[in-house]
Scaffold this active site. Structure first.
Site, PDB file in Angstrom:
ATOM      1  N   GLU A   1       0.354  -0.731  -0.542  1.00  0.00           N
ATOM      2  CA  GLU A   1       0.324  -0.092   0.084  1.00  0.00           C
ATOM      3  C   GLU A   1       1.485   1.300   0.020  1.00  0.00           C
ATOM      4  OE1 GLU A   1      -3.968  -0.290   1.708  1.00  0.00           O
ATOM      5  OE2 GLU A   1      -3.935  -1.680   2.249  1.00  0.00           O
ATOM      6  N   GLY A   2       2.284   1.127  -1.135  1.00  0.00           N
ATOM      7  CA  GLY A   2       2.945   2.703  -1.140  1.00  0.00           C
ATOM      8  C   GLY A   2       4.161   2.432   0.152  1.00  0.00           C
TER       9      GLY A   2
END
Length: 397
Positions: A363-364
């Site tokens: 998620e990043g």
């Protein structure tokens, strides 16, 4: 500014903590070693209203605010990252995305049973050649009459073998680059869909993670989420919610590291005194406490922005980056405090360290969030109001 929790939020935390102590803690070492967990936990989570904690009551949820979701994720990750991940994906990435972008018909058909815990939702974005670079996805969706025909593959998908419904992103027009990506609601029962778990993960072993395959999967056009070409925007909005839950979970892992380390440091003795009396051990404990308190403030600040209906990409990115880094360092220090015992399964801190690495990546990555924050500071990035915002709290009935 109000830094106090409501009675309802405090009750939620107490209930979630009791659930973790009774339903997860006694079994997690075994589940982690076996690479699975008791699927009956899904029903018990649903019975407590946790599967739709921040979903409006009219859509089958508990109707609590977004910080209630943060509290739940914090407490679940204290038990194990696998359970926070499940709720992150089901609520943060799937249910909240349906709340924001779904039609009334889609909400009634998919959001309601998911919020009640009757169905499980998941999220399909990452591919073998597309992680941080979303525009590199290869999955396609071609319109054919009243359907779209999906072909492609997704990987590192949480709940791959458990979920009933998936939000899947595919190109409907590759010539438009990321503006040609669209989002679809795909059911496991649709012909041509299959999944396969990934074995041998370094951490979060109790969680189900794997691959999705689409071979001429016919998805009704009414399952298009948003408009054609809005998929990239929808995925980024979904990640705002997912990152929020990941950051909240990292706060829970920080607490778990601190909890275990303090207990060990106040009982283990070396050189004639408790190891907690040694200054270098105290330094590690102090860093854990600082990381825990700072991360909580970042997370609940982002939650209040969500409650107010304000775009919070910048704040959520910072919370996710910092909380996950703090948690990873805390887990490393927790193993160090436990010494050789920390390198074994006799204490939970080795599992904490293994589990703490994945949130720094998914998620990043920390590198992506570092760049994002620099671009905000330099004035090269700004967040505009979306044409569909996440419903603010209290929800309208």
């Amino acid at each position: 500014m109000d830094f106090t929790f409501t009675d309802e939020q405090n009750m939620l935390r107490q209930t979630a903590r009791q659930f973790v102590d009774a339903e997860i803690m006694p079994y997690i070492a075994k589940w982690d070693a076996e690479g699975s967990f008791d699927k009956g936990i899904w029903k018990r989570l649903a019975d407590l209203g946790f599967m739709g904690v921040c979903v409006p009551e009219k859509y089958g949820g508990s109707g609590m605010d977004y910080n209630a979701l943060a509290i739940l994720c914090e407490e679940l990750e204290r038990g194990d990252t696998a359970f926070r991940t499940a709720v992150s994906v089901h609520i943060g990435l799937n249910c909240m995305t349906l709340m924001q972008w779904g039609t009334e018909e889609q909400k009634k058909k998919y959001l309601v049973p998911q919020a009640k815990g009757e169905k499980i939702g998941a999220f399909g974005l990452t591919e073998p050649g597309a992680g941080s670079d979303v525009s590199a996805i290869q999955t396609t969706a071609v319109r054919d009459g009243d359907d779209y025909v999906l072909n492609g593959q997704k990987t590192w998908i949480s709940l791959c073998d458990s979920a009933d419904n998936f939000l899947v992103f595919a190109y409907t027009d590759k010539s438009q680059k990321h503006h040609g990506i669209s989002a679809f609601i795909v059911e496991r029962s649709m012909p041509g869909f299959s999944s396969k778990a990934i074995k041998g993960k370094y951490g979060i072993r109790a969680g189900n993670t794997g691959e999705l395959f689409f071979e001429d999967v016919r998805v009704p056009a009414v399952n298009l989420l948003g408009e054609e070409g809005e998929g990239f925007k929808i995925s980024m909005a979904a990640l705002d919610n997912g990152r929020f839950t990941v950051a909240a979970g990292a706060v829970g892992l920080l607490y778990a590291c601190l909890e275990s380390s303090v207990q060990y440091a106040t009982t283990r003795e070396t050189f004639g005194k408790k190891i907690g009396e040694h200054q270098l051990v105290q330094q590690m404990l102090a860093k854990m406490e600082a990381g825990y308190e700072m991360s909580r403030l970042l997370v609940y600040r982002a939650g209040e922005l969500k409650n107010s209906g304000v775009r919070n990409t910048r704040e959520t990115s910072l919370a996710k980056w910092q909380a996950c880094d703090f948690a990873n360092q805390a887990a490393d220090d927790a193993v160090q405090i436990h010494g050789a015992y920390g390198y074994s399964d006799e204490y939970p801190v080795a599992r904490y360290l293994r589990n703490s690495k994945a949130p720094v990546i998914y998620e990043g990555t920390r590198e992506i969030h570092t760049i994002m924050q620099a671009e905000y500071v330099l004035g090269e990035r700004s967040d505009k109001k979306l044409n569909r915002m996440l419903p603010k709290w209290p929800f309208e009935e």
